[in-house]
Write an enzyme that holds these catalytic residues in place. Sequence first.
Site, short mmCIF file in Angstrom:
data_model
loop_
_atom_site.label_atom_id
_atom_site.label_comp_id
_atom_site.label_asym_id
_atom_site.label_seq_id
_atom_site.Cartn_x
_atom_site.Cartn_y
_atom_site.Cartn_z
N LYS A 1 0.68 -1.17 0.18
CA LYS A 1 -0.16 -0.07 -0.06
C LYS A 1 0.80 1.15 -0.08
CE LYS A 1 -4.40 -1.58 1.60
NZ LYS A 1 -5.59 -1.58 2.38
N LYS B 1 -5.48 -9.82 -6.00
CA LYS B 1 -6.73 -10.23 -5.49
C LYS B 1 -7.80 -9.18 -5.57
CE LYS B 1 -6.94 -7.74 -1.19
NZ LYS B 1 -7.35 -7.71 0.04
N LYS C 1 -11.38 -3.84 -2.82
CA LYS C 1 -12.17 -2.54 -2.90
C LYS C 1 -11.46 -1.18 -3.70
CE LYS C 1 -14.00 -3.26 1.49
NZ LYS C 1 -12.82 -3.28 2.33
N1 AQP Z 1 -10.25 -11.15 -2.57
C1 AQP Z 1 -10.36 -11.29 -1.34
N2 AQP Z 1 -10.60 -12.78 -1.20
C2 AQP Z 1 -10.97 -13.40 -0.06
N3 AQP Z 1 -10.96 -12.64 1.07
C3 AQP Z 1 -10.95 -11.26 0.95
N4 AQP Z 1 -10.82 -10.21 1.74
C4 AQP Z 1 -10.59 -9.14 1.17
N5 AQP Z 1 -10.28 -9.25 -0.09
C5 AQP Z 1 -10.59 -10.69 -0.31
C6 AQP Z 1 -11.20 -10.28 3.26
O1 AQP Z 1 -12.18 -9.61 3.56
C7 AQP Z 1 -12.34 -9.01 5.04
C8 AQP Z 1 -12.50 -7.49 5.07
O2 AQP Z 1 -11.40 -6.99 4.36
P1 AQP Z 1 -11.10 -5.17 4.58
O3 AQP Z 1 -12.32 -4.62 3.86
O4 AQP Z 1 -10.84 -5.04 6.10
O5 AQP Z 1 -9.69 -5.10 3.92
P2 AQP Z 1 -9.05 -5.71 2.90
O6 AQP Z 1 -8.49 -7.07 2.96
O7 AQP Z 1 -7.95 -4.63 2.36
O8 AQP Z 1 -9.98 -5.64 1.60
P3 AQP Z 1 -9.91 -5.19 0.26
O9 AQP Z 1 -11.42 -5.47 -0.63
O10 AQP Z 1 -8.60 -5.28 -0.51
O11 AQP Z 1 -9.98 -3.38 0.50
P4 AQP Z 1 -9.00 -2.18 0.37
O12 AQP Z 1 -8.97 -2.38 -1.29
O13 AQP Z 1 -9.72 -1.16 0.83
O14 AQP Z 1 -7.65 -2.44 0.80
C9 AQP Z 1 -10.74 -9.55 5.31
O15 AQP Z 1 -10.94 -10.47 6.17
C10 AQP Z 1 -9.93 -9.97 4.31
O16 AQP Z 1 -9.14 -10.87 4.57
#
Ligand code: AQP
Length: 344
Positions: A114, A196, A199
Amino acid sequence: MSEKKVVFSGIQPTGTIHLGNYLGAVQGWVNRQDTKDNFFCVVDLHALTVPQEPDLLRQQTRELTALLIACGIDPDKSTLFIQSHVAAHAEACWLLNCVTPLGWLHRMTQYKDKAAKQESILTGLLDYPVLMTGDILLYDAHEVPVGDDQKQHVELARDIAIRFNNLYDSPFFVVPEVVIPPVAARVMGLNDPAVKMSKSHSHIRGHAVALLDEPKEILRSFKKAVTDNHNEIAFSADPERAGVNNLLGIYKAITGKPNDAVEADFANARGYGDLKVGVAELVIKTLAPIKARYEQLIADPAELDRILAQGAAQANAVAAAKVDAMKHLMGLVVPGGAHVASAE
Ligand code: AQP
C-alpha cells in the site's frame, strides 16, 4: 460464563464490499453465529489510514453495517458495531504501540504494497496492524476469521500478545488463532486473476463484483473475465489457468460442493462462455435476497441507529474493562482505579 470460543473480525468501510470480502470473510461469519461468541466490527478507524472523503466515509460506514445485516449477521446473536464508537480501540492501539518494535511493522507486506502506491505515507498506515491487534486482544478473541491477505497481521497480533504477556502478566491476553476459509481465501480480480479482488481496484470495470451490483452488471463482469486458451474446465494450480480456477473457486465457495462435483456441473459446457454464464447466474441468485434486504434496512435509519447503539454498548462493556486493566498493568493511574487493582 459462555463456553463458546470468542471470535473477532473486522471489515473496512472503504467502498461496497465485493464477492472476495463476502466469500473470504462474511459468509463464514454468518455460518458460525450459533456456535461462537462473535464480535464483528466495521473498522472505520482503519479506513483513515489512507485519505478518505469525510461525508463518503460516514455514508459507507452506515451502508456497510446495513449490508452486513442483509448478508445474515444477526445483531441479536452477534455483537455488530462501529470501531470508533468504542474508544478503547484507539487507546489500546497507543498502549500496544509502546510495546511493539518498529521493525515488526516494517516487515508487513500489506504495508509495503500500500505504501508503494501512496505519494505521502501516513503514520497510520504503518501502525494499522497494531490497531488491528488491539481490536482482537480487547475481546480476548480465540479466533480471527480472515482472508489469506490478513494472515500476516494476525500472526503479528499473536507476537504482540505474547510480548505483552511476557512483559506484564501472563496470560493476560488470549493469543489468537487465525482462521482461513478452506475455499475462497483469496478471490482474484475477474479482469486480472493474478491480483486479489479488492475494493480499492473496484473503479476498474470488470475487476470486482460488488454485492449491490445490478444483475446486468454482474453478468457483464463475468462474461469479460480473463481466462486462457486451454479450454478445459478443471481446477488447476497453474498460474496461467488462474482465471478458470478463480471462477470454479467462486462456484465452489457458494455451493459448498467438492472439486469433482463442481467440475461435473460443467461437464456438458460448450466452453468457457458457458462456465462464465453459469457462475454469473449463481452469483446473481445468491446476491438477490441480500440486495432486497439491504434496500429495506437502509431506508430505516432509526432502526440502524438502534442496532449500532446496542452493538456499541455490548462491545464497550467488554473493551473498556480490558483497556483499564492494560493501563493498570502498564503503570497508569486508572480513574477510580481501585476496581481494577482489586480484580487482580
Ligand atoms: N479478494 C479477497 N478474497 C478473500 N477474502 C478477502 N478479503 C478481502 N479481499 C479478499 C477479506 O475480507 C475481509 C475484510 O477486508 P477489509 O475490507 O478489511 O480489507 P482488505 O483485506 O484490504 O479488503 P480489500 O477489499 O482489498 O479492501 P481495500 O482495497 O480497501 O484494501 C478480510 O478478512 C479480508 O481478508
